[in-house]
Motif scaffolding. Structure first.
Motif, PDB file in Angstrom:
ATOM      1  N   ASP A  28      15.378  85.947  45.292  1.00  0.00           N
ATOM      2  CA  ASP A  28      15.720  86.903  46.338  1.00  0.00           C
ATOM      3  C   ASP A  28      15.760  86.189  47.677  1.00  0.00           C
ATOM      4  N   SER A 244      20.601  93.793  43.925  1.00  0.00           N
ATOM      5  CA  SER A 244      20.162  93.474  45.298  1.00  0.00           C
ATOM      6  C   SER A 244      20.789  94.415  46.315  1.00  0.00           C
ATOM      7  N   LEU A 247      19.388  98.089  45.885  1.00  0.00           N
ATOM      8  CA  LEU A 247      18.046  98.261  46.441  1.00  0.00           C
ATOM      9  C   LEU A 247      18.073  98.216  47.964  1.00  0.00           C
ATOM     10  N   ARG A 271      13.371  94.435  37.893  1.00  0.00           N
ATOM     11  CA  ARG A 271      13.174  94.683  39.311  1.00  0.00           C
ATOM     12  C   ARG A 271      12.512  96.027  39.611  1.00  0.00           C
ATOM     13  N   ARG A 274      10.292  96.104  42.790  1.00  0.00           N
ATOM     14  CA  ARG A 274      10.905  96.441  44.077  1.00  0.00           C
ATOM     15  C   ARG A 274      10.951  97.947  44.282  1.00  0.00           C
ATOM     16  N   SER A 277       7.520  99.155  45.230  1.00  0.00           N
ATOM     17  CA  SER A 277       7.199  98.856  46.630  1.00  0.00           C
ATOM     18  C   SER A 277       7.884  99.831  47.576  1.00  0.00           C
TER      19      SER A 277
END
Length: 335
Positions: A28, A244, A247, A271, A274, A277
């Protein structure tokens, strides 16, 4: 990618630095959002034109090919009137590919529009091979005529040429000029071709002037959202939601006040940390993850029937298939 501007001088499009791959492992990276500012080109002075005997400028013999419409005939006439030398391929050091998309199809006819775009892109790919197979060619210019409201032709062609330019940067100068055909545009094309060296490698003809792009950095929280999208209690759907870009958009929606976000992904195992979080960072937002393959119409329709009304959809699903422009089997890979 750069987005098309309508009839404004400046516009912005959001593009994202997604992922880097190293040793078959995803890393990332810091995600940044950029916009494009289109800057008006100052008139090209006579001092920038090539001098007699040079390998560029007005003394460059240009081989013109591609479309054969009336617009192209007007362009070649304008070029010769302004002193450019047009020649056959074996004696040329510059190649001018003209792609006239104006007479293709109506943009309201989606199926035929896709076929027309496909045909134009195939012409460009085949021409790129010709560029590199011609040892005497040092400069390449692609002129794209496009009168569609959304600029669908020139955006596709410009994106393709950007990739090609990166592949041949050490051996060829590659320029694109796009816009609605006119006598003034033809004069501008002639001025650019006669300049030496080229100061820019991408132009858009708009409102009787040439514009060139510059990337500018935006903070993600500075990009406004439609109030009706993020303040609505109905869910916002993000396809490719665990990628990516997906998100990133999910986090941006949370920052803009969205209350219910649905992330669709073919696999929900990757993932999820993520996602957790994000849930911790935005406890008031309901972030739902669903395993749905949006390329499977039955699977998507079955899930959609259970979803009910939605506030909006961000379609970000995609599969990366990397290849060099010159190695593309266009019929196999693009179809």
């Amino acid at each position: 990618s750069f987005d098309c501007l309508s009839e404004r001088r400046n516009t912005s499009n959001r593009t994202t630095c997604l992922q880097q791959k190293s040793n078959n492992r995803e890393i990332d990276v810091d995600t940044k959002i950029y916009g494009v500012q289109w800057i008006k080109q100052l008139p090209i002075s006579s001092s920038e034109h090539g001098t007699p005997g040079s390998s560029s400028g007005s003394s460059t013999p240009w081989f013109v090919f591609g479309s054969t419409s009336d617009n192209v005939k007007m362009l070649t006439s304008s070029l010769t009137d302004r002193g450019l030398v047009l020649s056959q391929l074996d004696s040329a050091s510059g190649m001018l590919l003209v792609v006239d998309c104006c007479e293709k199809v109506s943009c309201d006819d989606t199926m035929n529009l896709e076929k027309a775009i496909y045909g134009c892109l195939k012409l460009v790919v085949e021409s790129c091979r010709l560029f590199v197979q011609s040892p005497g060619i040092k400069r390449v210019c692609v002129v794209c005529y496009d009168i569609s409201n959304a600029g669908v032709f020139w955006k596709s062609i410009t994106a393709l040429i950007r990739c090609f330019r990166a592949e041949v940067a050490s051996s060829l100068d590659v320029l694109t000029i796009c816009g609605r055909p006119s006598l003034d545009m033809h004069a501008a094309v002639a001025s650019v071709l006669m300049s030496s060296p080229w100061s820019e490698f991408e132009y858009l003809w708009l409102s009787s002037s040439l514009y060139f792009p510059r990337l500018i950095h935006h903070l993600s929280h500075s990009i406004p959202a439609r109030a009706s999208l993020c303040k609505d209690t109905r869910p916002v759907v993000v396809t490719g939601g665990l990628g990516s870009l997906g998100l990133l958009v999910a986090e941006w929606l949370c920052m803009q006040g969205a209350t219910h976000i649905v992330l669709l992904s073919r696999s929900v195992n990757a993932r999820l940390a993520r996602v957790r979080s994000l849930r911790i960072k935005f406890p008031a937002v309901s972030i739902e993850v669903q395993a749905v393959d949006v390329t499977n119409m039955r699977e998507l329709a079955s899930y959609w029937d259970t979803l009910g009304e939605v506030s909006g959809v961000f379609h970000l699903a995609g599969v990366i298939h990397e290849n060099e422009i010159l190695s593309i089997d266009f019929d196999l890979e693009v179809c």
